[in-house]
Scaffold this motif. Structure first.
Motif, PDB file in Angstrom:
ATOM      1  N   HIS A   1      41.818  47.192  39.653  1.00 32.58           N
ATOM      2  CA  HIS A   1      40.541  47.170  38.952  1.00 32.58           C
ATOM      3  C   HIS A   1      39.928  49.692  38.302  1.00 32.58           C
TER       4      HIS A   1
ATOM      5  N   CYS B   1      36.991  41.596  32.502  1.00 27.51           N
ATOM      6  CA  CYS B   1      37.820  41.593  33.864  1.00 27.51           C
ATOM      7  C   CYS B   1      36.446  40.417  34.929  1.00 27.51           C
TER       8      CYS B   1
ATOM      9  N   CYS C   1      36.074  40.918  38.141  1.00 27.78           N
ATOM     10  CA  CYS C   1      35.257  41.827  38.716  1.00 27.78           C
ATOM     11  C   CYS C   1      33.780  41.904  38.659  1.00 27.78           C
TER      12      CYS C   1
ATOM     13  N   CYS D   1      39.613  47.135  33.391  1.00 33.14           N
ATOM     14  CA  CYS D   1      40.751  46.789  34.393  1.00 33.14           C
ATOM     15  C   CYS D   1      42.260  47.003  34.236  1.00 33.14           C
TER      16      CYS D   1
END
Ligand code: ZN
Length: 321
Positions: free
Chosen positions: A169, A180, A182, A187
């Protein structure tokens, strides 16, 4: 002789290993990860399997030095899990829960250590895999996602919030518009994971009309990172651009990491690393250009333990100082 268990909990299977006190793998087996009811049975299943193995081997709880468990999420102080999305787990003290499950079946308490799975895999490679001749290394696991772990003097650096080594990340794609997993944009995982490689290859295939052996599997929806590397070896123009771009971004991320940690080696593992020497050579070539002069000699090598890195590292937690 004391024994330890190394457990690696994944979204589909739980890998288990029984080790001797020299960290030699004596036996390994797998359980299916029961993700029903927010994964509440997973630790219970592991405890039952450990108890069963102790009985099967005619051992007693007194012969067991401890149990190490790698889980797919951040872990604080080798006990508190801070969400494992793949397992349905929220925030809870996994060490306390597992100790309780184990005590229920064994009637005694045993030492339990919980750690993030990528950190544990890095520890496994550092002690028993391709990193065993180094004192400090960073491992990058290129799988469905990109994970990482930092090992210095045989110890995992897990960070203030358990999120050290979340190399996947690091932002490297400054103009990326897609998100992403996340929630962030740009990332390393979005370009260097198996999924990211396919995503980027498809993007290039759709942007151009250049001939490529990848076009058929793109339209069949079967395109894989493995195929991209095979096409690269065969001289395909699109695959060449994909592999060079992916390896350059990986080298960029590695150059950032080495500036801070200056490890002796960077170990590449995970499914994508099966591409072999071609991956190592291409990343190394870009790394030499990207790296700060003082870190340019960092060895970039392939992981050796494959899917067993996690159980080795988890068992090593038991003996870790
Ligand atoms: Zn991300």
């Amino acid at each position: 002789m004391k024994y330890s268990f190394g457990i690696d909990v994944g979204g589909t299977t739980v890998k288990c290993g029984l080790f001797d006190d020299g960290l030699s793998l004596l036996e390994k087996w797998e359980l299916v990860t029961d993700k029903s009811e927010q994964g509440r049975h997973i630790l219970e299943d592991i405890a039952a399997s450990v108890a069963e193995k102790i009985k099967e081997k005619n051992l007693s709880a007194a012969d067991i030095a401890g149990i190490g468990i790698g889980v797919p999420g951040p872990v604080l102080n080798q006990s508190v899990v801070r969400r494992c999305v793949n397992l349905g787990w929220g925030v809870f003290d996994a060490r306390a829960s597992f100790e309780k499950e184990l005590e229920a079946v064994l009637k005694v308490k045993l030492p339990v250590f919980i750690e993030n799975d990528a950190n544990v895999a890095a520890l496994g490679e550092a002690l028993k895999g391709s990193g065993s001749s180094y004192k400090s290394l960073v491992m990058i696991t290129l799988g469905t996602g990109v994970g990482g772990g930092v090992i210095i003097d045989g110890k995992i650096i897990s960070g203030a919030g358990g999120a050290a080594g979340e190399i996947g990340h690091m932002t490297v794609l400054y103009d990326e518009q897609e998100s992403c997993n996340c929630g962030k944009k740009g990332c390393l995982e979005q370009i260097a994971s198996a999924t990211g490689i396919v995503r980027y290859a498809r993007r290039l295939l759709h942007e151009t009309t250049e001939p490529s052996v990848l076009r058929k599997s793109d339209s069949d929806n079967t395109l894989s990172a493995k195929e991209v590397f095979e096409a690269f070896a065969g001289g395909d123009i699109i695959a060449d651009r994909v592999v060079n771009t992916v390896c350059d971004y990986l080298a960029l991320a590695i150059s950032h990491i080495t500036c801070i940690i200056n490890p002796e080696a960077v170990v590449l593992g995970g499914g994508v690393s099966k591409a072999g020497q071609v991956l190592i050579d291409t990343v190394s070539q870009y790394y030499k250009k990207r790296a700060f002069a003082g870190c340019r000699d960092t060895d970039i090598i392939r992981a050796e333990l494959g899917n067993d890195a996690g159980i080795y590292g988890a068992a090593a937690l038991v003996g870790a100082p």
